[in-house]
Design an enzyme around this catalytic site. Structure first.
Site, mmCIF file in Angstrom:
data_model
loop_
_atom_site.group_PDB
_atom_site.id
_atom_site.type_symbol
_atom_site.label_atom_id
_atom_site.label_comp_id
_atom_site.label_asym_id
_atom_site.label_seq_id
_atom_site.Cartn_x
_atom_site.Cartn_y
_atom_site.Cartn_z
ATOM 1 N N HIS A 15 65.901 76.821 -38.753
ATOM 2 C CA HIS A 15 64.490 76.139 -38.443
ATOM 3 C C HIS A 15 64.841 74.663 -38.634
ATOM 4 O O HIS A 15 64.825 74.008 -39.817
ATOM 5 C CB HIS A 15 63.267 76.755 -39.454
ATOM 6 C CG HIS A 15 62.013 75.668 -39.148
ATOM 7 N ND1 HIS A 15 61.352 75.406 -40.472
ATOM 8 C CD2 HIS A 15 61.586 75.132 -38.224
ATOM 9 C CE1 HIS A 15 60.258 74.820 -40.079
ATOM 10 N NE2 HIS A 15 60.452 74.657 -38.511
ATOM 11 N N GLU A 31 66.320 74.483 -42.278
ATOM 12 C CA GLU A 31 66.434 75.862 -43.181
ATOM 13 C C GLU A 31 67.085 77.025 -42.596
ATOM 14 O O GLU A 31 66.875 77.396 -41.395
ATOM 15 C CB GLU A 31 64.931 76.102 -43.238
ATOM 16 C CG GLU A 31 63.908 75.313 -43.996
ATOM 17 C CD GLU A 31 62.620 75.670 -43.955
ATOM 18 O OE1 GLU A 31 61.766 75.151 -45.100
ATOM 19 O OE2 GLU A 31 61.718 76.050 -42.951
#
Length: 293
Positions: free
Chosen positions: A150, A162
């Protein structure tokens, strides 16, 4: 290219595929080519792909003008991006990063197709911000190679990524994604597949609370932003941040978290829903909480 059998499992992969070259996908592709990775960008039409490559070239040119990149480096980076409309062109990629529309159905369809096309040892990553990586991986016959990556918008500027472990993600796929995040110059963090991961799980209800204060405390967006910047040390106020992210993007992510968790703070405030329905989406449309040139 290095012999794959002799390469350490955690070494950054080459080449990379990026599916979807909108604002986020183009930013990810830019990171890849700047990091020296041969990159295959897939869009649904040649026109959309060419437009994305032009945007990437423009942003790299601005870095040259600011003295942060040499012209030869800029030109070499742009040349490392090849475009296609054919998913089959991703068959030789070591990692494919998906950055298409934030809807579960299309993502599952794409991953099922990538699972058939890509080599068995290729890692398949989704850039979803709020959907379940485990549900996306469930569309494949090899969910152990699916992982979340992410990135945050704008991807070339925001330092965080992430790395999300789904229920069946293998250690090898997870380490490969983490190493790629480092190769791209990001600060990767490890997290598990829970709704909103880390940042959105905290940020979305917080922004929702801030927007509700606009009406409950009857303050202006400017005063609310000033309060959080000068009183809480935020670099951007909540209304400025919502405009930057995109009102529609925030509402969509908020609705996804509400659906999963049923916590009242996760539900998008009516004011944001009304703005999204009216097309007041922030910077990308020129008008949200503020007006932009």
């Amino acid at each position: 290219m290095a012999n794959r059998k002799s390469r350490s499992k955690a070494q950054p992969p080459v080449p990379v595929g990026v599916v979807g070259l909108g604002a986020m996908g183009a930013g990810i592709a830019q990171l890849c080519v700047e990091a020296g990775l041969e990159t295959v960008g897939r869009e649904v039409t040649d026109e959309l792909g060419a437009r994305a490559k032009e945007r990437i070239g423009h942003f790299l040119t601005r870095k040259v003008e600011k003295g942060r990149l040499e012209q030869a480096e800029r030109d070499a980076a742009v040349e490392r991006l090849s475009l296609t409309t054919d998913l089959g062109e991703l068959a030789g990629c070591d990692v494919v990063i998906e950055a298409i529309v934030e809807e579960l159905g299309p993502k599952r369809e794409l991953f099922a197709e990538l699972d058939r096309i890509c080599r068995p040892d290729a890692v398949l990553a989704t850039n979803t911000s709020a959907l379940s990586v485990t549900e996306i991986a469930g569309a494949t016959a090899t969910p152990e190679r699916v992982v979340g990556m992410h990135f945050f918008n704008p991807a070339p500027l925001m330092p965080l990524v992430e790395i999300v472990r789904a229920e069946l993600t293998s250690d090898e796929a997870f380490k490969t994604a983490y190493a790629l995040g480092e190769r791209l110059g990001k600060h990767p963090i490890r997290c598990n597949d829970t709704p909103g991961f880390v940042v959105n799980r905290v940020l979305i209800p917080l922004l929702n609370d801030c927007i509700r204060v606009l009406d409950e405390a009857r303050v202006t967006p400017g005063d609310l932003d000033a309060a959080m910047k000068h009183g809480a040390g935020w670099p951007l106020g909540p209304c400025e941040l919502a405009d930057l992210v995109g009102i529609d993007v925030h509402v969509h992510a908020s609705e996804a978290l509400w659906e999963k968790l049923r916590e009242p703070r996760m539900a998008p405030p009516p004011r944001l829903v009304a703005m999204a329905n009216a097309g007041l989406l922030g910077r990308k449309t020129g008008r949200g909480f503020y007006e932009y040139e």
